[in-house]
Design a protein around this motif. Structure first.
Motif, PDB file in Angstrom:
ATOM      1  N   LEU A  85       6.394   6.362   8.335  1.00 62.88           N
ATOM      2  CA  LEU A  85       7.170   6.327   7.034  1.00 62.88           C
ATOM      3  C   LEU A  85       8.101   7.797   6.893  1.00 62.88           C
ATOM      4  N   LEU A 137      10.838   3.038   6.672  1.00 61.89           N
ATOM      5  CA  LEU A 137      10.038   2.826   7.818  1.00 61.89           C
ATOM      6  C   LEU A 137      10.971   2.737   8.938  1.00 61.89           C
ATOM      7  N   THR A 187       0.947   2.078  10.674  1.00 61.83           N
ATOM      8  CA  THR A 187       2.352   2.249   9.899  1.00 61.83           C
ATOM      9  C   THR A 187       2.825   3.351   9.247  1.00 61.83           C
ATOM     10  N   GLU A 188       1.722   4.066   8.487  1.00 66.12           N
ATOM     11  CA  GLU A 188       1.959   5.017   7.490  1.00 66.12           C
ATOM     12  C   GLU A 188       2.655   6.090   8.511  1.00 66.12           C
ATOM     13  N   LEU A 235       3.402  -3.598   5.588  1.00 65.79           N
ATOM     14  CA  LEU A 235       3.653  -2.798   4.249  1.00 65.79           C
ATOM     15  C   LEU A 235       2.765  -3.383   3.235  1.00 65.79           C
ATOM     16  N   ARG A 248      -2.251  -0.123   7.903  1.00 65.04           N
ATOM     17  CA  ARG A 248      -1.903   0.969   7.288  1.00 65.04           C
ATOM     18  C   ARG A 248      -1.955   2.220   8.267  1.00 65.04           C
ATOM     19  N   TRP A 284       0.748  -1.154  -0.051  1.00 68.23           N
ATOM     20  CA  TRP A 284       0.016   0.032   0.102  1.00 68.23           C
ATOM     21  C   TRP A 284       0.740   1.141   0.181  1.00 68.23           C
ATOM     22  N   VAL A 285       2.117   1.061   0.046  1.00 67.68           N
ATOM     23  CA  VAL A 285       2.938   2.381   0.145  1.00 67.68           C
ATOM     24  C   VAL A 285       3.079   2.927  -1.333  1.00 67.68           C
TER      25      VAL A 285
END
Length: 404
Positions: free
Chosen positions: A98, A41, A94-95, A85, A91, A3-4
Motif C-alpha cells: 500500500l 495498492l 498485502t499491506e 483487501l 493483510r 481491513w485498509v
C-alpha cells in the motif's frame, strides 16, 4: 468490510477500486495501482509477488495490456483484489504494497489511441445553437437521428494537473480575421469511456456488446476556444478550437463499479434507427460538480444525456471503423435544464454576456490566465454507498507569442 485503515465508507472503498498509474519519484518507473480509500495498492508489486495473476499485464507501465485482456480477466482480477483487501489472512502480504496517495504522483493511466468526442446533451446542443445561431432552430435536423461527434487528437489528451496552455489561432473581428491568443477560453465537463478489447475492421459493435469492449470511465474536460470555434466550425466542425488539450482524470473507474448507477435514459423521439436501439435503454446516474477558482459554479447531471454510451459506441463503429485498446470516446458537454447545471462557461455566462461572480469577488465570463477548474463526480453505489470518480483539474497558463 476492508481491513485498509480509513477505506470503509470511502467513495473509493472496495466497491469501487479504480485503476491508475503512478510514480514513486519524478524519474521513477510508471507502475499500475488500484485505489482503496486514500491509499493505492501497487499492483505491479502484487503481481510480481504472485498475489494477483494477470499474465504480467499488471507489470506494464500503462493499463493498455490489462485493458486488452477482456471482461473475464477484468472480473477475475477485481475479485482477487477484493479478497486481498477484505480477508485479514492476506493483510500481512498485502499491506506492505500500500502507498499513501500523498507520497506518489499519478500519471496518464493509459496510452490513448484514437479520441472521439460526441455531442449528446440535448440541453447543451440547444443552448449552443441559440448562442451561435440565434436566427436558426437550435437543433439541426440530424441531431435526434444520430449521435453527432468529431474526431479529436489522442496526442493532446493529458492527465489531470497538466497545465493548459492558452491556444493561439484565428478569430473573426469586424475588420476581418486576426491571429492571436484565444480570448474566450472555455471548459466542457464530460465523461469519457475507455476501450479495452479492440474490434475488427469492418465489423460494427452492436449496442448490446458495449460492456464487452469498454473497460471503464474517466472524467474529461475538453477545453475549448470559443472564438476560434465560432470562426472555424462551419462547414466541417471543431478543429483548432479543441485540439490543443483535453484533460482526463487519473482514475479509470471500472464499469463493474458502476453496476448500481444505471437508470432509464430519456425517451427518444423520433424513434432511432434499428442499429441504435439499445434495450434496455440505459444511461448513468453520474453527478458532476464544476469548481472555478474555489467556487462551485455548476452541477451537471449526466443522467439526462439524450444519447447513451452504448449508442455512441454503436454509431462510432457502424461504418466499419475499428476501435483499439486505449481508444477514448467522450460524451460531449453535460448540461441540465437549469443554468447552474450547464457544463460549459459559454452556457453559464450565456455567450459571455452574464458574468459569474466567484467567491473571491472576481467576475468571470471566460477563463483568464491563472484560473483553475476542477471537475469532480460521484455515482450511487451498492447499499447506499457512493462511488467516487475522482477529479480532473487544469490551470490556464499563457501561450507562446504569435507566429510572425
Amino acid at each position: 468490510m476492508t481491513w485498509v485503515p480509513g477505506a470503509e465508507g470511502s467513495p473509493f472503498g472496495v466497491h469501487n477500486l479504480p485503476y491508475g498509474v503512478f510514480r514513486q519519484s519524478p524519474q521513477g518507473p510508471a507502475r499500475i495501482g488500484v485505489r482503496v480509500g486514500d491509499a493505492l495498492l501497487d499492483l505491479h508489486g502484487a503481481e510480481s509477488a504472485g498475489l494477483v495473476l494477470a499474465g504480467g499485464a499488471l507489470q506494464a507501465e500503462t493499463l493498455n495490456p490489462f485493458l486488452a485482456l477482456g471482461r473475464p480477466q477484468w472480473s477475475a482480477v477485481r475479485t482477487r483484489i477484493t479478497e486481498l483487501l477484505t480477508d485479514a489472512a492476506h493483510r500481512a502480504a498485502t499491506e506492505p504494497l500500500l502507498r499513501d496517495l500523498s507520497d506518489i504522483e499519478m500519471v496518464m493511466p493509459f496510452a490513448v489511441g484514437d479520441y472521439v468526442d460526441f455531442y449528446s446533451s440535448e440541453e447543451h446542443a440547444s443552448n449552443v445553437g441559440r448562442i451561435f445561431r440565434p436566427d436558426e432552430p437550435p437543433l439541426l435536423p440530424n441531431w435526434k437521428h444520430l449521435p453527432i461527434g468529431y474526431h479529436g487528437r489522442g496526442g493532446t489528451v493529458v492527465v489531470s494537473g497538466t497545465p493548459v496552455i492558452r491556444p493561439h489561432g484565428q478569430r473573426a473581428t469586424p475588420d476581418g480575421p486576426v491571429f492571436g491568443p484565444s480570448t474566450r477560453l472555455d471548459i466542457e465537463a464530460e465523461v469519457g469511456f475507455v476501450v479495452g478489447v479492440p474490434s475488427t475492421l469492418g465489423e460494427p459493435i452492436p449496442t448490446d456488446r458495449f460492456a464487452d469492449h469498454v473497460f471503464g470511465v474517466v472524467l474529461v474536460n475538453d477545453w475549448s476556444a470559443r472564438d476560434l470555434q465560432a470562426w472555424e466550425y462551419r462547414p466541417l466542425g471543431p478543429f483548432l478550437a479543441k485540439s490543443f488539450a483535453t484533460s482526463v482524470s487519473p482514475w479509470v473507474v471500472p464499469l463493474d463499479a458502476l453496476a448500481d448507477a444505471w437508470l432509464p435514459a430519456p425517451e427518444q423521439d423520433p424513434p432511432v434507427l434499428p442499429y441504435l436501439r439499445d434495450i434496455p435503454h440505459l444511461g448513468l446516474d453520474l453527478r458532476l460538480e464544476v469548481d472555478w477558482n474555489g467556487t462551485v459554479v455548476s452541477r451537471p447531471p449526466f443522467a439526462g444525456m439524450y444519447w447513451t454510451p452504448a449508442q455512441q459506441l454503436a454509431h462510432l463503429t457502424v461504418n466499419g471503423a475499428a476501435v483499439r485498446t486505449g481508444d477514448l470516446f467522450a460524451s460531449g458537454t453535460i448540461s441540465g435544464p437549469r443554468r447552474d447545471e450547464t457544463g460549459s462557461f459559454l452556457e453559464l455566462t450565456w455567450g459571455g454576456g452574464e458574468p459569474v461572480a466567484l467567491g473571491d469577488g472576481a467576475k468571470r465570463t471566460f477563463l483568464e490566465d491563472g484560473d483553475t477548474v476542477t471537475i469532480s463526480a460521484t455515482a450511487p453505489g451498492p447499499d447506499g454507498v457512493t462511488v467516487g470518480l475522482g477529479i480532473v483539474r487544469g490551470t490556464i497558463v499563457p501561450g507562446s507569442a504569435p507566429l510572425r
